[in-house]
Design an enzyme around this catalytic site. Structure first.
Site, mmCIF file in Angstrom:
data_model
loop_
_atom_site.group_PDB
_atom_site.id
_atom_site.type_symbol
_atom_site.label_atom_id
_atom_site.label_comp_id
_atom_site.label_asym_id
_atom_site.label_seq_id
_atom_site.Cartn_x
_atom_site.Cartn_y
_atom_site.Cartn_z
ATOM 1 N N TYR A 102 38.694 32.885 34.435
ATOM 2 C CA TYR A 102 38.461 31.849 35.456
ATOM 3 C C TYR A 102 37.407 32.254 36.487
ATOM 4 O O TYR A 102 37.035 33.395 36.572
ATOM 5 C CB TYR A 102 39.762 31.321 36.060
ATOM 6 C CG TYR A 102 40.668 32.201 36.890
ATOM 7 C CD1 TYR A 102 40.294 33.411 37.421
ATOM 8 C CD2 TYR A 102 41.969 31.740 37.165
ATOM 9 C CE1 TYR A 102 41.170 34.147 38.202
ATOM 10 C CE2 TYR A 102 42.853 32.472 37.943
ATOM 11 C CZ TYR A 102 42.442 33.670 38.461
ATOM 12 O OH TYR A 102 43.305 34.392 39.225
ATOM 13 N N GLU A 103 36.917 31.282 37.202
ATOM 14 C CA GLU A 103 35.740 31.460 38.082
ATOM 15 C C GLU A 103 34.524 31.989 37.310
ATOM 16 O O GLU A 103 33.699 32.713 37.855
ATOM 17 C CB GLU A 103 36.056 32.388 39.266
ATOM 18 C CG GLU A 103 37.010 31.827 40.275
ATOM 19 C CD GLU A 103 36.475 30.581 40.985
ATOM 20 O OE1 GLU A 103 35.256 30.384 41.030
ATOM 21 O OE2 GLU A 103 37.310 29.806 41.480
ATOM 22 N N GLY A 104 34.418 31.585 36.060
ATOM 23 C CA GLY A 104 33.287 32.026 35.242
ATOM 24 C C GLY A 104 33.684 33.197 34.367
ATOM 25 O O GLY A 104 34.018 34.273 34.870
#
Lengths: 590, 590
Positions: free
Chosen positions: A432-434
């Site tokens: 998550y968050e890239g």
């Protein structure tokens, strides 16, 4: 206690590696001296250890549940959240103008680590609120800041970030949620957002959703995305945004991951933040903070897993020592391979912590240094480090939590033991968050190529200086570090050159090595911090021999067992004939 | 289908790398030619893909449950088990004298892989039964063999292995379960056994527990342990062995892991196998087979995770290509880093499969070769390879199943997707049947030091020959492999020398590097098989260019991205100043 914050190591890194004194000399941070840091960290350690850490296992066993659009959180979470916000922990690094405490990121970061180490699921709620605050402060109108930020800081409301849609994960160009302008200047939003962390819950009076959406005439792709505030309640009335389900996940089960439906009953009222079509730009500013925070999550869960494994290894008695020094079985921490596993966990955690805190100091200098050019320089270094802190620390956390299970043997596989929870919880962090690949593309594309490798070369020059400084120190530990850091420096140098020289003519070759380059940068920069830590330990040894000797021994372990991987990564990046090996199979041959 | 057995790759390895023709030339294996192999594998692939694979997710969602001492298995498992045994799959490699089919291990191994790839939890039941059969054939009386083996082969009964107790995990010297001799020659057993796989269930009429216990006058430690048969039912009457609970585990949830209580109601009737105090010796004979089988489990779950990740990567459309070749988003398999992840999964799976099948062939030659010295030679190689197949293949499976989650992005963390189940299931593999550290100690102590490294040197000499053979081949792929395998060969050579030369004077230093040595041996021996596969592919390319080109490309990837790790491991083992780095911290400094 199931988690004891490593306040000594944190303060050591802050003072000796990240330059706390320099930060406290910046305008606006005058109070942020070593005494303040110690007091804040001690208080945070107490709260996290006593209140949040015991709730962690409860959150795993009794996750948040969904019923008829409402989410009920784990028993104890609401109370803990009230204590958390009442203690002022949400407002630590936010500006005093909006009732924040205005502490530097360097002091907020260890507190963030403690928060996440004690309870990763819980910590996500304030982390997402931080993101919303950051976005509002970056791009919101003064009226919006006044209306939302103090309520978010006080914990009366919480915030979320709504990016992902079923067809738009890593690729935000594919976002479809629509925002239709209304006569009163507001918008009506329609669409589906998924993977919304803490997107619905019962811990606050209101939830402020920040939502990426397209206005009717917006251009296609990422240049047509705007950012909107969509509160759950508007002026006391329920807005048309509803949680239709929450996900059944591998880990962080107490953190509700919502599917949010906007506008199924006439349209969800939303308010534009900043200008139309600049939503992604605002998100990216905020995302540096969020990505850094996720990196800290990796360090946090690693430390928690390490502490648990150490406790078990000291207690569990099994088998005689291999060197024949006892006829009786001994605690398993006496066995070399258990020691190797624990040392690996410890060395990786300490190195990634040091790198993250150093990055936090660069962020503070970029914000507050009186000289504009100096600010810009630190900003560039911070931005180079963010994808590494995010990508490397979270990938590490998979290895560290896995070793944590392994140290426990068969008991590690039993859920009641607790080691498995860290292994499950950590698995989301490199996603998550890239994802790590997204971080690596950012490191290559924006952070290395855009300035032709200038920042990377600056860091390499500093590493070379540290290698030189190691020469003056005696003993095998320093000799190992000098040798291995020198090799690793060359490996990173060669890889940076490869990236800079080949990105244009052979982008596939460079991006085939982007994740190895990110890992290599993490290993070398982390090793550099461990080398600096050794040098500081040599200077200060007599003040606390046990602590500093342990630091030197941990750095030696890192030099001999982690840094040698640098050369292998260099081979994968540089010598692999332009990605031929990675791209040798056609898609249909898989 | 959710799992398609890679029959082509399996047959390629069997024929070209493991020497199926040589095995079919052995006395007793005359029928085991390529046609038989193809027919057996095709049939196994059909059964596993159609019947067992669809039950895998069901087993995770509706695990075995315990109530009042009884265990109810996942719906569908009992039926599947009847089909499994009716199809003769339990009896594949067991001797015809006891109604087995007498096929070589080289043909049984791919079937074992399919079984585990399709349903790891299910596969454990026949795997434990195999272990019991092996123990009975090794040490049981003729009467015992006749009484138990045919019933175990037909699936009317199943078998278990009872080693672990709460205080005795890796350290069997600590076993406390008592066996008191009775007037009729039987024994009464008293004690608690934990972690008993398929220790209680509803799929068979009887369960044959093989139990390690101590007779009253037995010496302390491992030399006082005997092996007993303790059936759940004796002559139709319920024996005093009861399942008091089953574990709540991270993975393989359909496989009931029992706590068994022996003798709480007067004593559990048991029968001695072989001689008193030789129990551990019998267990070790059987354990080579069990450890090999667990290694195959690692390969199996890796392949399952790989297949799922490939399917998702071909279907999921996200982001434009980095080389600008399309303005539209493409399937993620087109992105270099996804390709890198899938290639890593594929290369590790193929290399570990090849090594395991080659080991299986050595086992067959050790059993059936007419010449005693040749048999002994192959037995020594097989025994050297077993801890590597077990330790390396299972450690790999953690990386491969983790990459499988990563390829799925956020969806990988959602349990319904299924990738997370493989990640959870795999986590037990480097733990049970001896942790990786136990395998590494075995590799160092029994398999490398006992013969002063003779077997290791033989293998190194063969690898050097393969390096030489690569010189004659043209092209970057072969050049990469020649270079990297040559470096890796030197790394393994140096490490073997280090182990042999330092074990006596500095055992801690050697055992601090034992797991790195095991991993190094796996990487190099696996790379050797990939090199041999390339050479075979070059010879046979025109018969099936797509298959053989893919093999060469996969081998090149392995050379450039896996083999370079060898040098890093060598540094950790050899250059780390005698384990100083590993043992630099005292226990209380952790």
């Amino acid at each position: 206690m199931s988690y004891t914050a490593p306040v000594n190591d944190m303060l050591f890194v802050m003072k000796e590696l990240a330059g706390l004194d320099d930060i406290a000399a910046l305008p606006g941070y005058e109070d942020a001296n070593a005494d303040t840091a110690q007091a804040v960290l001690d208080e945070s350690a107490k709260f996290c250890g006593e209140v949040l850490a015991p709730l962690n296992v409860e959150g795993d066993r009794n996750p948040s549940t969904w019923r008829d659009g409402k989410v009920t959180t784990t028993p104890g979470f609401s109370d803990a959240f009230r204590h958390f916000t009442a203690g002022g922990w949400q407002s630590l690094q936010h500006p005093p103008e909006y009732e924040g405490q205005g502490l530097p990121k360097l002091i907020a970061t260890p507190c963030l680590e403690m928060l996440n180490a004690s309870n990763l699921s819980f910590a996500l709620c304030p982390m997402l609120t931080d993101g919303a605050i950051e976005a509002l402060l970056t791009a919101g109108s003064e009226e919006q800041k006044q209306a939302y930020v103090p309520k978010l800081l006080s914990g009366v409301w919480t915030g979320t970030m709504n990016l992902t849609e079923p067809q738009a994960g890593s690729d935000l160009a594919l976002v479809r949620t629509r925002a239709e302008p209304q006569a009163d200047g507001s918008y009506k939003l329609f669409g589906t957002k998924i993977f919304i962390t803490w997107g619905e819950h019962d811990m606050a009076d209101n939830i402020v959703h920040l939502v990426l959406a397209r206005t009717p005439d917006a251009p296609a792709g990422v240049k047509g995305i705007s950012l909107f505030i969509v509160p759950k309640f508007v002026g006391g009335a329920r807005n048309d945004v509803h949680c239709v389900s929450i996900e059944h996940k591998l880990g962080i089960k107490a953190s509700p991951t919502a599917v949010l439906q906007f506008g199924d009953h006439g349209g969800a009222t939303g308010y534009l933040i900043g200008e139309e079509n600049r939503g992604l730009e605002y998100m990216f500013i905020m995302m540096n903070a969020a990505r850094f925070a996720v990196g800290v999550q990796g360090i946090a869960i690693s430390d928690r897993a390490y502490q648990k494994a150490v406790a078990y290894a000291k207690e569990r008695v099994q088998s005689r020592p291999v060197d024949g020094s006892s006829k009786e079985p001994v605690a398993i921490i006496e066995h070399p391979d258990v020691r190797r596993m624990l040392s690996t966990m410890r060395a990786l955690t300490e190195a990634s912590r040091a790198l993250a805190y150093v990055a936090a100091a660069h962020c503070d200098l970029a914000r507050r240094h009186p000289d504009a050019a100096t600010r810009a320089g630190h900003q560039a270094v911070y931005e180079y480090l963010v994808p590494i802190v995010k990508g490397w620390s979270t990938e590490l956390s998979l290895d560290v939590t896995s070793l944590g299970v392994q140290v426990h043997g068969g008991m590690g596989f039993i859920e009641e033991t607790g080691a498995a929870q860290y292994y499950r919880d950590a698995r989301i962090l490199p996603i998550y968050e890239g994802t790590t690949a997204i971080q690596a593309n950012d490191l290559v594309g924006r952070k290395t190529l855009r300035d032709n490798g200038v920042v990377a070369q600056q860091l390499l020059a500093q590493i070379a200086q540290t290698v030189d400084a190691l020469v003056a120190q005696r003993g095998g530990a320093f000799e190992s570090m000098r040798q291995q850091l020198s090799h690793a420096h060359h490996a990173l140098q060669a890889s940076v050159n490869f990236v800079v020289w080949n990105a244009k003519n052979d982008p596939n070759a460079v991006f085939a090595g982007s994740v190895p380059y990110l890992k290599l940068a993490g290993i070398v920069l982390g090793g550099w911090q461990m080398a600096r830590a050794m040098l500081a330990a040599a200077r200060k040894r007599d003040e606390d021999p046990s602590f500093y000797d342990a630091k030197i021994a941990t750095a030696q372990f890192y030099a001999e067992h982690v840094l040698p991987q640098a050369a292998a990564l260099e081979t994968s990046i540089v010598s692999a004939r332009g990605g031929e090996g990675v791209l040798g199979l056609s898609a249909d041959q898989f």
